[in-house]
Design a protein around this motif. Structure first.
Motif, PDB file in Angstrom:
ATOM      1  N   TRP A  51      -5.143   3.750   1.599  1.00 34.60           N
ATOM      2  CA  TRP A  51      -5.970   4.521   1.706  1.00 34.60           C
ATOM      3  C   TRP A  51      -7.706   4.319   1.746  1.00 34.60           C
ATOM      4  CZ3 TRP A  51      -2.289   5.477  -1.291  1.00 34.60           C
ATOM      5  CH2 TRP A  51      -1.084   6.410  -1.277  1.00 34.60           C
ATOM      6  N   ILE A  52      -8.241   4.124   2.930  1.00 29.82           N
ATOM      7  CA  ILE A  52      -9.815   3.413   2.716  1.00 29.82           C
ATOM      8  C   ILE A  52     -10.532   4.647   3.616  1.00 29.82           C
ATOM      9  CG2 ILE A  52      -9.468   1.905   4.670  1.00 29.82           C
ATOM     10  CD1 ILE A  52     -11.144   0.108   3.111  1.00 29.82           C
ATOM     11  N   VAL A  53     -11.692   4.885   3.004  1.00 25.29           N
ATOM     12  CA  VAL A  53     -12.556   6.037   3.368  1.00 25.29           C
ATOM     13  C   VAL A  53     -14.123   5.787   3.739  1.00 25.29           C
ATOM     14  CG1 VAL A  53     -14.467   8.310   3.008  1.00 25.29           C
ATOM     15  CG2 VAL A  53     -12.026   8.375   3.173  1.00 25.29           C
TER      16      VAL A  53
ATOM     17  N   ALA B 173      -5.228 -16.865  -0.360  1.00 21.89           N
ATOM     18  CA  ALA B 173      -4.665 -16.839   0.257  1.00 21.89           C
ATOM     19  C   ALA B 173      -2.939 -17.093   0.129  1.00 21.89           C
ATOM     20  CB  ALA B 173      -4.601 -17.243   1.626  1.00 21.89           C
ATOM     21  N   LYS B 174      -2.683 -18.479  -0.411  1.00 19.78           N
ATOM     22  CA  LYS B 174      -2.089 -19.635  -0.428  1.00 19.78           C
ATOM     23  C   LYS B 174      -0.716 -18.007  -1.638  1.00 19.78           C
ATOM     24  CE  LYS B 174      -4.262 -22.782  -2.679  1.00 19.78           C
ATOM     25  NZ  LYS B 174      -5.212 -24.597  -2.380  1.00 19.78           N
ATOM     26  N   HIS B 175      -1.533 -17.864  -2.322  1.00 18.51           N
ATOM     27  CA  HIS B 175      -0.743 -17.264  -3.789  1.00 18.51           C
ATOM     28  C   HIS B 175      -0.022 -16.002  -3.142  1.00 18.51           C
ATOM     29  CE1 HIS B 175      -2.093 -20.679  -5.218  1.00 18.51           C
ATOM     30  NE2 HIS B 175      -1.688 -20.619  -5.627  1.00 18.51           N
ATOM     31  N   LEU B 176      -0.409 -14.806  -1.943  1.00 13.58           N
ATOM     32  CA  LEU B 176       0.112 -13.962  -1.655  1.00 13.58           C
ATOM     33  C   LEU B 176       1.268 -14.211  -0.832  1.00 13.58           C
ATOM     34  CD1 LEU B 176      -3.547 -12.287  -1.122  1.00 13.58           C
ATOM     35  CD2 LEU B 176      -1.755 -11.731  -2.699  1.00 13.58           C
ATOM     36  N   SER B 177       2.126 -13.133  -0.791  1.00  8.71           N
ATOM     37  CA  SER B 177       3.225 -12.607   0.304  1.00  8.71           C
ATOM     38  C   SER B 177       2.567 -12.734   1.576  1.00  8.71           C
ATOM     39  CB  SER B 177       3.884 -11.986  -0.528  1.00  8.71           C
ATOM     40  OG  SER B 177       3.509 -10.779  -0.137  1.00  8.71           O
ATOM     41  N   PRO B 178       3.024 -12.948   2.582  1.00  5.07           N
ATOM     42  CA  PRO B 178       2.216 -12.991   4.209  1.00  5.07           C
ATOM     43  C   PRO B 178       1.896 -11.301   4.586  1.00  5.07           C
ATOM     44  CG  PRO B 178       4.671 -14.403   4.263  1.00  5.07           C
ATOM     45  CD  PRO B 178       4.300 -13.403   3.323  1.00  5.07           C
TER      46      PRO B 178
ATOM     47  N   GLU C 251      -4.729  10.085   7.278  1.00  2.00           N
ATOM     48  CA  GLU C 251      -6.310  10.038   8.369  1.00  2.00           C
ATOM     49  C   GLU C 251      -6.828   8.699   7.956  1.00  2.00           C
ATOM     50  OE1 GLU C 251     -10.690  12.066   8.751  1.00  2.00           O
ATOM     51  OE2 GLU C 251      -8.753  13.080   7.634  1.00  2.00           O
ATOM     52  N   HIS C 252      -6.764   8.979   6.628  1.00  2.00           N
ATOM     53  CA  HIS C 252      -6.933   7.379   6.039  1.00  2.00           C
ATOM     54  C   HIS C 252      -5.849   6.724   5.946  1.00  2.00           C
ATOM     55  CE1 HIS C 252     -10.787  10.642   5.754  1.00  2.00           C
ATOM     56  NE2 HIS C 252     -10.219  11.212   4.614  1.00  2.00           N
ATOM     57  N   ARG C 253      -5.294   6.633   5.515  1.00  2.00           N
ATOM     58  CA  ARG C 253      -4.261   5.671   6.035  1.00  2.00           C
ATOM     59  C   ARG C 253      -4.513   4.406   6.110  1.00  2.00           C
ATOM     60  NH1 ARG C 253       1.904   5.071   6.131  1.00  2.00           N
ATOM     61  NH2 ARG C 253       1.611   3.410   5.069  1.00  2.00           N
ATOM     62  N   LEU C 254      -4.758   3.099   5.911  1.00  2.00           N
ATOM     63  CA  LEU C 254      -4.660   1.663   5.847  1.00  2.00           C
ATOM     64  C   LEU C 254      -3.586   1.512   7.084  1.00  2.00           C
ATOM     65  CD1 LEU C 254      -7.194  -0.117   7.004  1.00  2.00           C
ATOM     66  CD2 LEU C 254      -6.041  -1.487   4.988  1.00  2.00           C
ATOM     67  N   LEU C 255      -3.114   1.255   8.450  1.00  2.00           N
ATOM     68  CA  LEU C 255      -2.677   0.690   8.682  1.00  2.00           C
ATOM     69  C   LEU C 255      -2.092  -1.004   9.053  1.00  2.00           C
ATOM     70  CD1 LEU C 255      -2.093   2.864  12.227  1.00  2.00           C
ATOM     71  CD2 LEU C 255      -0.751   3.496   9.953  1.00  2.00           C
ATOM     72  N   GLY C 256      -0.965  -1.830   9.240  1.00  2.00           N
ATOM     73  CA  GLY C 256      -0.929  -2.709   8.520  1.00  2.00           C
ATOM     74  C   GLY C 256      -0.707  -3.895   7.444  1.00  2.00           C
ATOM     75  N   CYS C 257      -0.586  -2.305   6.477  1.00  2.00           N
ATOM     76  CA  CYS C 257      -0.584  -2.589   4.912  1.00  2.00           C
ATOM     77  C   CYS C 257       1.170  -1.809   4.791  1.00  2.00           C
ATOM     78  CB  CYS C 257      -1.271  -2.100   3.631  1.00  2.00           C
ATOM     79  SG  CYS C 257      -3.176  -2.789   4.364  1.00  2.00           S
TER      80      CYS C 257
ATOM     81  N   ALA D  25      -5.832  -8.641   5.630  1.00  2.00           N
ATOM     82  CA  ALA D  25      -6.777  -9.162   6.903  1.00  2.00           C
ATOM     83  C   ALA D  25      -6.405  -7.704   7.256  1.00  2.00           C
ATOM     84  CB  ALA D  25      -5.394  -9.689   7.388  1.00  2.00           C
ATOM     85  N   ALA D  26      -6.032  -6.482   6.945  1.00  2.00           N
ATOM     86  CA  ALA D  26      -6.438  -5.179   7.752  1.00  2.00           C
ATOM     87  C   ALA D  26      -7.146  -4.640   7.417  1.00  2.00           C
ATOM     88  CB  ALA D  26      -5.677  -4.477   7.840  1.00  2.00           C
ATOM     89  N   LEU D  27      -7.452  -4.888   5.786  1.00  2.00           N
ATOM     90  CA  LEU D  27      -8.158  -4.080   5.394  1.00  2.00           C
ATOM     91  C   LEU D  27      -9.510  -4.862   5.450  1.00  2.00           C
ATOM     92  CD1 LEU D  27      -9.841  -2.951   2.932  1.00  2.00           C
ATOM     93  CD2 LEU D  27      -9.437  -4.547   1.315  1.00  2.00           C
ATOM     94  N   LEU D  28      -9.898  -5.948   5.806  1.00  2.00           N
ATOM     95  CA  LEU D  28     -11.071  -7.126   5.767  1.00  2.00           C
ATOM     96  C   LEU D  28     -12.139  -6.775   6.952  1.00  2.00           C
ATOM     97  CD1 LEU D  28     -10.778 -10.486   3.930  1.00  2.00           C
ATOM     98  CD2 LEU D  28     -12.138  -8.504   3.341  1.00  2.00           C
ATOM     99  N   GLY D  29     -10.516  -6.503   8.129  1.00  2.00           N
ATOM    100  CA  GLY D  29     -10.747  -5.811   9.162  1.00  2.00           C
ATOM    101  C   GLY D  29     -10.890  -4.197   9.280  1.00  2.00           C
TER     102      GLY D  29
END
Length: 151
Positions: free
Chosen positions: A65-67, A119-124, A54-60, A131-135
């Motif tokens: 998990w985020i609440v 951004a340029k130092h993280l893997s895709p 229920e709290h799992r962030l998809l896209g990672c 991006a999923a977290l910020l979204g």
């Protein structure tokens, strides 16, 4: 839950400026990654019962998990990851956006990402997860405003 240790600044702009200044202290990305890992270790405890689908962030790629709690006047986010670096990314995002109003969240672009060259130092896959977290944070803020909709 009480205000976590990462809420230090009184605005999102001040939080982003502080993050940029802290990362500028480290001359190379090896040290910056270590700092990210150290920040991730400072995340507040995350209740085991929240570690559910229920709290799992998809896209990672990592488990995240985020609440969200609160209302338009103040949204609080609690999150954790099974990845040390991702936990550090969570810490930065929550430092900027947690314990803020929905309007302030929506008015604030995550400029700290470019300011520290993240951004340029993280893997895709980590960029996608960030991006999923910020979204999720933005969608939650949008939905909290009367008449707002997620998405």
């Amino acid at each position: 839950m009480s205000t976590p240790a990462f809420v230090q600044e009184s605005s999102t702009a001040q939080a982003q400026q502080a993050i940029a200044e802290e990362f500028a202290f480290f001359p190379d990305w090896t040290e910056r990654y270590q700092y990210l890992i150290d920040l991730g270790r400072k995340l507040p405890d995350f209740p085991e019962e929240w570690k559910s689908e229920e709290h799992r962030l998809l896209g990672c790629q990592s488990m995240v998990w985020i609440v969200a709690q609160g209302d338009a006047a103040q949204l609080r986010f609690h999150a954790i990851s099974d990845s040390a670096i991702v936990s550090g990314l969570i810490f930065l995002a929550l430092r900027v956006y947690s314990h803020r109003s929905a309007e302030e969240i929506l008015a604030t672009e995550p400029d700290y990402i470019a300011a520290i060259g993240l951004a340029k130092h993280l893997s895709p896959t980590r960029n996608n997860g960030l991006a999923a977290l910020l979204g999720f944070i933005r969608d939650t803020a949008r939905a909290a405003i009367p008449g707002g909709t997620a998405g």
